[in-house]
Enzyme design. Structure first.
Site, PDB file in Angstrom:
ATOM      1  N   LYS A   1       3.060  14.743  11.122  1.00  0.00           N
ATOM      2  CA  LYS A   1       2.586  15.562   9.731  1.00  0.00           C
ATOM      3  C   LYS A   1       1.228  16.215   9.835  1.00  0.00           C
ATOM      4  O   LYS A   1       0.528  15.662  10.970  1.00  0.00           O
ATOM      5  CB  LYS A   1       2.957  14.777   8.433  1.00  0.00           C
ATOM      6  CG  LYS A   1       2.256  13.739   8.143  1.00  0.00           C
ATOM      7  CD  LYS A   1       2.425  13.270   6.707  1.00  0.00           C
ATOM      8  CE  LYS A   1       1.424  12.237   6.454  1.00  0.00           C
ATOM      9  NZ  LYS A   1       1.664  11.727   5.054  1.00  0.00           N
TER      10      LYS A   1
ATOM     11  N   GLU B   1      -0.813   8.921   5.077  1.00  0.00           N
ATOM     12  CA  GLU B   1      -1.711   9.393   6.103  1.00  0.00           C
ATOM     13  C   GLU B   1      -1.980  10.964   5.813  1.00  0.00           C
ATOM     14  O   GLU B   1      -1.059  11.552   5.323  1.00  0.00           O
ATOM     15  CB  GLU B   1      -1.109   9.305   7.385  1.00  0.00           C
ATOM     16  CG  GLU B   1      -1.131   7.679   7.809  1.00  0.00           C
ATOM     17  CD  GLU B   1      -0.494   7.514   9.026  1.00  0.00           C
ATOM     18  OE1 GLU B   1      -0.456   8.456  10.066  1.00  0.00           O
ATOM     19  OE2 GLU B   1      -0.150   6.577   9.439  1.00  0.00           O
TER      20      GLU B   1
ATOM     21  N   TYR C   1      11.663  19.160   1.230  1.00  0.00           N
ATOM     22  CA  TYR C   1      11.649  20.255   2.505  1.00  0.00           C
ATOM     23  C   TYR C   1      12.422  19.948   3.658  1.00  0.00           C
ATOM     24  O   TYR C   1      12.266  18.861   4.228  1.00  0.00           O
ATOM     25  CB  TYR C   1      10.127  20.499   2.870  1.00  0.00           C
ATOM     26  CG  TYR C   1       9.257  20.875   1.704  1.00  0.00           C
ATOM     27  CD1 TYR C   1       9.158  22.375   1.704  1.00  0.00           C
ATOM     28  CD2 TYR C   1       8.431  20.131   1.012  1.00  0.00           C
ATOM     29  CE1 TYR C   1       7.951  23.061   0.647  1.00  0.00           C
ATOM     30  CE2 TYR C   1       7.448  20.660   0.101  1.00  0.00           C
ATOM     31  CZ  TYR C   1       7.449  21.964  -0.045  1.00  0.00           C
ATOM     32  OH  TYR C   1       6.457  22.645  -0.768  1.00  0.00           O
TER      33      TYR C   1
ATOM     34  N   ASN D   1       9.668   3.804  -0.036  1.00  0.00           N
ATOM     35  CA  ASN D   1       9.707   4.684   1.166  1.00  0.00           C
ATOM     36  C   ASN D   1      11.406   5.061   1.462  1.00  0.00           C
ATOM     37  O   ASN D   1      11.373   6.251   2.012  1.00  0.00           O
ATOM     38  CB  ASN D   1       9.118   3.852   2.481  1.00  0.00           C
ATOM     39  CG  ASN D   1       7.691   4.040   2.621  1.00  0.00           C
ATOM     40  OD1 ASN D   1       7.079   4.718   1.820  1.00  0.00           O
ATOM     41  ND2 ASN D   1       7.223   3.428   3.555  1.00  0.00           N
TER      42      ASN D   1
ATOM     43  N   CYS E   1       5.922   4.939   9.287  1.00  0.00           N
ATOM     44  CA  CYS E   1       6.529   4.215   8.058  1.00  0.00           C
ATOM     45  C   CYS E   1       7.793   4.273   7.780  1.00  0.00           C
ATOM     46  O   CYS E   1       8.878   3.433   7.914  1.00  0.00           O
ATOM     47  CB  CYS E   1       5.555   4.235   6.728  1.00  0.00           C
ATOM     48  SG  CYS E   1       4.016   3.852   6.868  1.00  0.00           S
TER      49      CYS E   1
ATOM     50  N   GLU F   1       0.810  -1.209   0.197  1.00  0.00           N
ATOM     51  CA  GLU F   1       0.052  -0.069   0.031  1.00  0.00           C
ATOM     52  C   GLU F   1       0.908   1.138  -0.173  1.00  0.00           C
ATOM     53  O   GLU F   1       1.811   1.242   0.754  1.00  0.00           O
ATOM     54  CB  GLU F   1      -0.908  -0.035   1.146  1.00  0.00           C
ATOM     55  CG  GLU F   1      -1.962   1.305   1.413  1.00  0.00           C
ATOM     56  CD  GLU F   1      -2.753   1.395   0.014  1.00  0.00           C
ATOM     57  OE1 GLU F   1      -3.368   0.274  -0.372  1.00  0.00           O
ATOM     58  OE2 GLU F   1      -2.485   2.291  -0.632  1.00  0.00           O
TER      59      GLU F   1
ATOM     60  N   GLY G   1      13.659  20.311   7.424  1.00  0.00           N
ATOM     61  CA  GLY G   1      12.668  20.349   8.662  1.00  0.00           C
ATOM     62  C   GLY G   1      13.379  19.653   9.813  1.00  0.00           C
ATOM     63  O   GLY G   1      14.641  19.296   9.564  1.00  0.00           O
TER      64      GLY G   1
HETATM   65  N1  LIG Z   1       0.139   4.049   7.970  1.00  0.00           N
HETATM   66  C1  LIG Z   1       0.522   4.306   6.931  1.00  0.00           C
HETATM   67  O1  LIG Z   1       0.471   5.363   6.401  1.00  0.00           O
HETATM   68  C2  LIG Z   1       0.769   3.006   5.950  1.00  0.00           C
HETATM   69  C3  LIG Z   1       1.013   3.150   4.533  1.00  0.00           C
HETATM   70  C4  LIG Z   1       1.464   2.123   3.905  1.00  0.00           C
HETATM   71  C5  LIG Z   1       1.479   0.895   4.599  1.00  0.00           C
HETATM   72  N2  LIG Z   1       1.349   0.805   5.676  1.00  0.00           N
HETATM   73  C6  LIG Z   1       1.928  -0.649   6.409  1.00  0.00           C
HETATM   74  O2  LIG Z   1       0.397  -1.311   6.696  1.00  0.00           O
HETATM   75  C7  LIG Z   1       0.492  -2.104   7.803  1.00  0.00           C
HETATM   76  C8  LIG Z   1      -0.459  -1.523   8.681  1.00  0.00           C
HETATM   77  O3  LIG Z   1      -0.133  -0.255   9.170  1.00  0.00           O
HETATM   78  P1  LIG Z   1      -1.341   0.958  10.112  1.00  0.00           P
HETATM   79  O4  LIG Z   1      -0.784   2.028  10.118  1.00  0.00           O
HETATM   80  O5  LIG Z   1      -2.563   0.528   9.326  1.00  0.00           O
HETATM   81  O6  LIG Z   1      -1.227  -0.176  11.469  1.00  0.00           O
HETATM   82  P2  LIG Z   1      -2.066   0.205  12.879  1.00  0.00           P
HETATM   83  O7  LIG Z   1      -1.250  -0.057  13.818  1.00  0.00           O
HETATM   84  O8  LIG Z   1      -2.957   1.395  12.477  1.00  0.00           O
HETATM   85  O9  LIG Z   1      -3.147  -0.934  12.772  1.00  0.00           O
HETATM   86  C9  LIG Z   1      -2.953  -2.285  12.821  1.00  0.00           C
HETATM   87  C10 LIG Z   1      -4.267  -2.834  13.210  1.00  0.00           C
HETATM   88  O10 LIG Z   1      -4.028  -4.421  13.084  1.00  0.00           O
HETATM   89  C11 LIG Z   1      -4.730  -4.884  14.243  1.00  0.00           C
HETATM   90  N3  LIG Z   1      -4.385  -6.265  14.230  1.00  0.00           N
HETATM   91  C12 LIG Z   1      -3.315  -6.799  14.992  1.00  0.00           C
HETATM   92  N4  LIG Z   1      -3.135  -8.239  14.975  1.00  0.00           N
HETATM   93  C13 LIG Z   1      -4.490  -8.682  14.321  1.00  0.00           C
HETATM   94  C14 LIG Z   1      -4.831  -9.674  13.943  1.00  0.00           C
HETATM   95  N5  LIG Z   1      -4.325 -10.965  14.375  1.00  0.00           N
HETATM   96  N6  LIG Z   1      -6.151  -9.943  13.445  1.00  0.00           N
HETATM   97  C15 LIG Z   1      -6.783  -8.676  13.038  1.00  0.00           C
HETATM   98  N7  LIG Z   1      -6.353  -7.478  13.438  1.00  0.00           N
HETATM   99  C16 LIG Z   1      -4.930  -7.550  13.973  1.00  0.00           C
HETATM  100  C17 LIG Z   1      -4.563  -4.018  15.355  1.00  0.00           C
HETATM  101  O11 LIG Z   1      -5.600  -4.457  16.323  1.00  0.00           O
HETATM  102  C18 LIG Z   1      -4.616  -2.566  14.740  1.00  0.00           C
HETATM  103  O12 LIG Z   1      -5.996  -2.229  14.795  1.00  0.00           O
HETATM  104  C19 LIG Z   1       2.081  -1.944   8.297  1.00  0.00           C
HETATM  105  O13 LIG Z   1       2.753  -2.961   7.740  1.00  0.00           O
HETATM  106  C20 LIG Z   1       2.595  -0.357   7.706  1.00  0.00           C
HETATM  107  O14 LIG Z   1       3.828  -0.300   7.575  1.00  0.00           O
HETATM  108  C21 LIG Z   1       1.284   1.741   6.644  1.00  0.00           C
END
Ligand SMILES: NC(=O)c1ccc[n+]([C@@H]2O[C@H](COP(=O)([O-])OP(=O)(O)OC[C@H]3O[C@@H](n4cnc5c(N)ncnc54)[C@H](O)[C@@H]3O)[C@@H](O)[C@H]2O)c1
Length: 446
Positions: free
Chosen positions: A327, A158, A257, A214, A266, A154, A259
């Site tokens: 951010k 954010e 930028y 990234n 991430c 993905e 900062g």
């Molecule tokens: N946050 C971002 O901007 C972003 C962007 C791209 C990719 N990612 C990647 O996506 C992944 C998720 O990131 P996020 O920021 O959404 O994480 P997050 O911590 O916000 O959410 C993770 C969720 O998974 C749940 N979870 C944990 N174990 C579980 C299970 N066994 N079954 C069901 N749910 C479970 C947790 O309770 C939590 O709600 C990561 O690998 C991250 O690197 C994040």
């Protein structure tokens, strides 16, 4: 199509809501029962522009459902997304326990063949590990069912996650399986109408593509921060340099930028995890390690400037802090530069009065009640009896403040700007002292 998504965090909830918005029938599964209960009541656990309305409307019309029952999630659909966290382990590598726990759940409960889609950011080779986990559980069950694992990293940001998901630059699909490829094409076709955004490759290349993206963005930021630090020492203005180099289309204006460092869930963890992956295959990745260490240093820069200005005596000083989130347009405090600054100021006996448009609840959850910390309701309230103003996040609301009011309220008449929001000359004309990152004629002396 029917879709199951494990994990309802920043990625899982956005993915689920956007897939439901275009008509798919989505079931989101999360082990956090409180989160699931809140979502069922229409309470959205995170701040993300545009998310609340599509979660609520699709939940109301039955397109988007929530459960904490893994078996129900596995039964719901052929397509099983994994969007759980992959936080850093102690050595910086990605902790795969949550990803593999979902794989185990799927292997345990599946009664028909399943396509598992890795959307979490995971090290190269994880699709193979997920497959091995599912197969070992199926073997233990004596089952002949089949699973396939697709990598679909993905790229959403954010703060703009919903629009990024609805109008992606690219949709990367890592698979060698023709059936999975067809299913992914069908699933994403509503997001693919304007032009073809699908990029197909093998799973390992897809996994590496996410880390490479990234790491490249983090590299641009650390590079520019290094140039800013150099500009300060050479009497140059990094904002002019930024304009000068950004105008070259080979470089571009994005992500250069300067900062007070990059944060979030991430970049810091992904750069470290990629460096760790490199070390595991016998490559030391000097550039990745440098990107990380420049960033760690950069997160200290604001504090160093402030400490130098006050000649090391910060005890009893009060700082107004604008911006806590890593951010703008998010409430995410993971790895936020504001945390490094606040903790350093507190260690020297300073007090902080902070305002952030969205991240105050999350900050309160992290730090709790402290005598040396107050969260206030407006940016102006933060100025009360403050010695200086510090800016850590470039929220729109901070871009054109009343400088006369700042000059009147701040005892030291000092602005320490970690995001270079203001024109140093304009600020100085208002009778304020100003330093940013690599800008302003005063910085080199601090
Ligand atoms: N946050 C971002 O901007 C972003 C962007 C791209 C990719 N990612 C990647 O996506 C992944 C998720 O990131 P996020 O920021 O959404 O994480 P997050 O911590 O916000 O959410 C993770 C969720 O998974 C749940 N979870 C944990 N174990 C579980 C299970 N066994 N079954 C069901 N749910 C479970 C947790 O309770 C939590 O709600 C990561 O690998 C991250 O690197 C994040």
């Amino acid at each position: 199509m029917k879709v199951t998504i494990f994990g309802t965090g920043y990625v899982g909830l956005v993915t689920g809501a956007c897939l439901a918005e275009v008509g798919h029938q989505v079931l989101c599964v999360d082990v956090d029962e409180q989160k699931v209960a809140k979502l069922k009541q229409g309470i959205i656990p995170i701040y993300e522009p545009g998310l609340a309305s599509i979660v609520k409307s699709n939940h109301a019309n039955g397109q988007l459902k929530f459960t904490s029952d893994g078996a129900e999630g596995v039964a719901h659909s052929t397509l099983q997304f994994i969007a759980v966290g992959t936080p850093p382990d102690e050595d910086g590598s990605a902790d795969l326990q949550y990803v593999l726990a979902v794989a185990e759940t799927i292997g345990t409960h599946m009664q028909q063949d399943r396509v598992i889609i890795d959307k979490s950011t995971v090290p190269v080779g994880t699709a193979d590990k997920v497959m091995a986990k599912v197969q070992s559980v199926l073997a233990a069950r004596g089952s002949a069912l089949k699973a396939d694992v697709v990598s679909n990293p993905e790229f959403l940001k954010e703060g703009a996650a919903v629009s990024d998901f609805m109008r992606p630059d690219r949709i990367v699909i890592g698979t060698d399986n023709e059936n999975s490829r067809t299913l992914m094409h069908e699933l994403y076709s509503p997001f693919n109408r304007n032009h073809d955004r699908m990029i197909y490759m093998d799973t390992r290349s897809a996994e590496l593509t996410k880390y490479a993206a990234n790491a490249m963005l983090a590299t641009k930021i650390s590079f520019m921060n290094e140039i800013a630090n150099l500009a300060e020492r050479l009497g140059a203005d990094v904002e002019k340099v930024r304009n000068g180099i950004g105008s070259d289309p080979r470089i571009g204006y994005h992500f250069i930028y300067p900062g007070c460092g990059y944060g979030g869930s991430c970049f810091p963890k992904d750069v470290q995890a990629l460096a760790r992956t490199a070390a595991e295959v016998g490559y030391q990745a000097p550039l990745l390690n440098a990107v990380e260490s420049v960033n760690q240093h950069q997160k200290q820069v604001l504090f160093e400037k402030i400490n130098q200005y006050f000649k090391g005596d910060l005890s009893g000083k009060t700082f107004a802090l604008w911006g806590l989130a890593f951010k703008p347009n998010t409430d995410d405090m993971r790895e936020a530069p504001s945390r490094v600054l606040m903790e350093a100021l507190w260690a020297k006996g300073a007090k902080i009065q902070a305002f952030d448009p969205e991240a105050m609840e999350e900050t309160q959850r992290i730090y709790g009640d402290r005598d040396d910390f107050q969260l206030v309701g407006t940016k102006e309230a933060a100025l009360k009896n403050a010695d200086a103003l510090v800016i850590c996040t470039e929220w729109q609301a901070f871009r054109a403040p009343d400088f006369d009011l700042l000059a009147e309220r701040l005892k030291e008449k000092l602005i320490c700007d970690g995001r270079n929001l203001y024109d140093p000359k304009l600020v100085k004309n208002k009778g304020l002292k100003y330093f940013g990152i690599g800008v302003g004629d005063s910085i080199a002396t601090y």
